[in-house]
Design an enzyme around this catalytic site. Structure first.
Site, PDB file in Angstrom:
ATOM      1  N   HIS A  81      13.597   2.391   7.731  1.00  0.00           N
ATOM      2  CA  HIS A  81      12.785   1.189   7.520  1.00  0.00           C
ATOM      3  C   HIS A  81      12.061   0.832   8.811  1.00  0.00           C
ATOM      4  CE1 HIS A  81      11.750  -2.375   5.171  1.00  0.00           C
ATOM      5  NE2 HIS A  81      11.703  -2.990   6.343  1.00  0.00           N
ATOM      6  N   ASP A 111      15.291 -13.073  -0.178  1.00  0.00           N
ATOM      7  CA  ASP A 111      14.202 -12.650   0.700  1.00  0.00           C
ATOM      8  C   ASP A 111      12.841 -12.839   0.030  1.00  0.00           C
ATOM      9  OD1 ASP A 111      13.414 -11.435   3.276  1.00  0.00           O
ATOM     10  OD2 ASP A 111      12.533  -9.932   1.960  1.00  0.00           O
ATOM     11  N   ARG A 117       8.156 -18.257   4.546  1.00  0.00           N
ATOM     12  CA  ARG A 117       7.934 -18.001   5.982  1.00  0.00           C
ATOM     13  C   ARG A 117       6.466 -17.690   6.228  1.00  0.00           C
ATOM     14  NH1 ARG A 117      11.582 -13.220   7.052  1.00  0.00           N
ATOM     15  NH2 ARG A 117      10.704 -13.294   9.134  1.00  0.00           N
ATOM     16  N   SER A 138      16.233 -10.564   7.164  1.00  0.00           N
ATOM     17  CA  SER A 138      15.370 -10.173   6.047  1.00  0.00           C
ATOM     18  C   SER A 138      15.470  -8.656   5.816  1.00  0.00           C
ATOM     19  CB  SER A 138      13.927 -10.583   6.359  1.00  0.00           C
ATOM     20  OG  SER A 138      13.005  -9.908   5.556  1.00  0.00           O
ATOM     21  N   LYS A 179      18.032  -6.506   2.764  1.00  0.00           N
ATOM     22  CA  LYS A 179      17.446  -5.590   1.768  1.00  0.00           C
ATOM     23  C   LYS A 179      18.045  -4.187   1.901  1.00  0.00           C
ATOM     24  CE  LYS A 179      13.379  -6.917   3.105  1.00  0.00           C
ATOM     25  NZ  LYS A 179      12.025  -7.405   3.343  1.00  0.00           N
TER      26      LYS A 179
HETATM   27  N1  URA Z   1       9.734  -6.891   7.378  1.00  0.00           N
HETATM   28  C1  URA Z   1      10.614  -7.514   6.564  1.00  0.00           C
HETATM   29  O1  URA Z   1      11.098  -6.940   5.591  1.00  0.00           O
HETATM   30  N2  URA Z   1      10.964  -8.778   6.839  1.00  0.00           N
HETATM   31  C2  URA Z   1      10.475  -9.455   7.893  1.00  0.00           C
HETATM   32  O2  URA Z   1      10.848 -10.585   8.095  1.00  0.00           O
HETATM   33  C3  URA Z   1       9.542  -8.803   8.732  1.00  0.00           C
HETATM   34  C4  URA Z   1       9.194  -7.501   8.460  1.00  0.00           C
END
Ligand code: URA
Length: 453
Positions: free
Chosen positions: A86, A165, A172, A187, A191
């Site tokens: 990621h 999220d 946000r 965040s 995930k």
């Molecule tokens: N990518 C994400 O999944 N969340 C964030 O807060 C910033 C970048």
């Protein structure tokens, strides 16, 4: 104490700079999801986190609370080692499109859940949406079946996998509270933890085109995510990579897919391949370390090269490209468009940006290149806006190229010619030309391993 008072009290506690406990964070997130904490109260809390900072314990507690509201994937009965990569987000970052099929071709299972782009940073889901017919909304059942049969899927986060999220990220975005190390870490990790992985590689971007603008900031984000991974039993490696200029040459969704297809056929910019192969090497190493029941190590140059050479074999023999074709086919996409990329969406208007003077191209600032692509229609400035998948730009020059005055620096692609002027201006903001070549760019800055690794 009544719920309202308690919520206000906790926001105030955080605003005064005090640390919230795990129970308090759980109470707030649970209340938010059940309607007992109002949207404006959550917005105030997020701002308090941004201004007063978040401790590692708070970030871990937030991750756990977010995960508790989710229904994670259950991949235990899919044979093989499940690993994902990621990225914290950058400009021209099409690494996932090359890495995921490559890692799957090399025997890993890659359950890749991606997001949409926001602001000047791109998202894999938007890039994938330029492939005609490709479905990225897969049910957990489809994800599992495809992981078993094809070895990978690339899909969007579902409501079930990341319910908190989804709401928090939109909030946000609308309240200028995205750029907080603790909020970004929770965040991302909430995930990734919902993917039921065996191990995770993080690409933490640093530079003008990334959330983390400086190395200390990137190190803090990387260390926090690695620590959360370790505390949650997920072996995690973070690689800090450069985002001071775009990765590769294409910025924009369909344009990046085309560049990724070239890379899978062995024709790619050196910077794109260096970052892609380093991250894939760490995925392979984590898988090997898990099999050997050994903690992962920082790879020596010699071992890293061995892994990269092995990756290149799979690219050169066409296995990685073939795996992407299988994935696209399984997800209902037009595999023909990958064999003949001229079938991918194309913009109606293409115009150059020219070098304003001669000299060496010293810098091509990723933030401004990303802004130019955004202005051309390739991105969104609100999480719920749509994008023009054909829009974007192709860099015709990269540092340290020597330029003649008037030589194209980039080709701008858009469907709305009125956008060309503002995009050119934004692009030129990021161009620095000088009489000497710049110092060589360092692409991989640091590697951070789980504390036990
Ligand atoms: N990518 C994400 O999944 N969340 C964030 O807060 C910033 C970048």
């Amino acid at each position: 104490m009544g719920t309202v008072l308690r919520v206000v009290g906790l926001i105030e506690k955080k605003r005064r700079g005090q640390e919230l406990t795990e129970r308090e964070i759980e109470f707030l997130i649970d209340g938010y999801m059940k309607g007992r904490v109002a949207e404006y109260q959550m917005a105030a809390l997020l701002m308090a986190f941004c201004l007063a900072g978040m401790s590692a314990s708070e970030a871990l507690a937030l991750t756990k609370a977010m995960l508790r509201a989710a229904k994670p994937l259950e991949l235990r009965d899919v044979p093989g080692q499940k690993l994902d990569k990621h990225s914290s987000g950058g400009v021209g970052d099409k690494v996932s499109l090359v890495l995921a099929p490559l890692a799957a071709a090399m025997g890993l299972k890659v359950p890749m859940l991606s997001g949409r782009g926001l602001g000047h940073t791109g998202g894999t889901l938007d890039k994938l949406s330029s492939i005609p017919g490709l479905r990225t909304e897969l049910s957990p059942h489809q994800m599992k079946a495809q992981l078993r049969d094809v070895g990978l899927f690339m899909a969007g986060q579902t409501e079930e996998l990341a319910p908190v999220d989804r709401r928090l990220y939109a909030l946000r975005d609308a309240t200028a509270t995205v750029a907080s190390v603790g909020l970004i870490a929770s965040s991302i990790m909430s995930k990734k933890l919902a993917e039921d992985l065996d191990a995770l590689v993080l690409d933490v971007k640093v530079g003008s085109g990334a959330f983390a603008q400086s190395l200390p900031e990137a190190r803090a984000l990387a260390a926090l995510m690695v620590q959360i991974g370790a505390r949650m039993g997920l072996p995690t490696v973070a690689v800090i990579t450069d985002m001071s200029e775009p990765l590769g040459r294409a910025v924009g969704n369909a344009l990046e897919v085309k560049e990724a297809l070239s890379a899978l056929r062995g024709r790619a910019s050196e910077d794109l391949m260096e970052v892609t192969l380093t991250l894939t090497a760490y995925m392979l190493h984590l898988a090997d370390a898990l099999s050997a029941e050994q903690p992962p190590q920082r790879l020596s140059a010699h071992v890293l090269k061995r892994y990269k050479d092995e990756c290149m074999d799979y690219i050169e023999h066409g296995d990685a490209f073939a795996r992407l074709l299988r994935m696209v086919d399984a997800q209902g996409g037009d595999a023909e468009a990958l064999l003949n990329p001229s079938l991918l969406p194309r913009a109606e208007h293409v115009e150059p940006v020219e070098a304003p003077e001669e000299g060496y191209l010293q810098a091509l600032d990723a933030y401004w290149v990303g802004q130019a692509a955004l202005l051309l229609g390739a991105g969104r400035d609100r999480i719920d806006a749509s994008v023009d998948v054909a829009a974007g730009l192709i860099l015709a020059a990269k540092p340290p190229d020597e330029l003649k005055k008037g030589q194209p620096l980039a080709m701008l692609h858009t469907n709305d010619p009125a956008l060309l002027g503002p995009a050119k201006e934004a692009f030129l903001e990021g161009v620095r030309i000088g009489q000497r070549p710049p110092a060589p760019r360092r692409l991989v800055h640091e590697v951070l391993l789980s504390p036990q690794g």
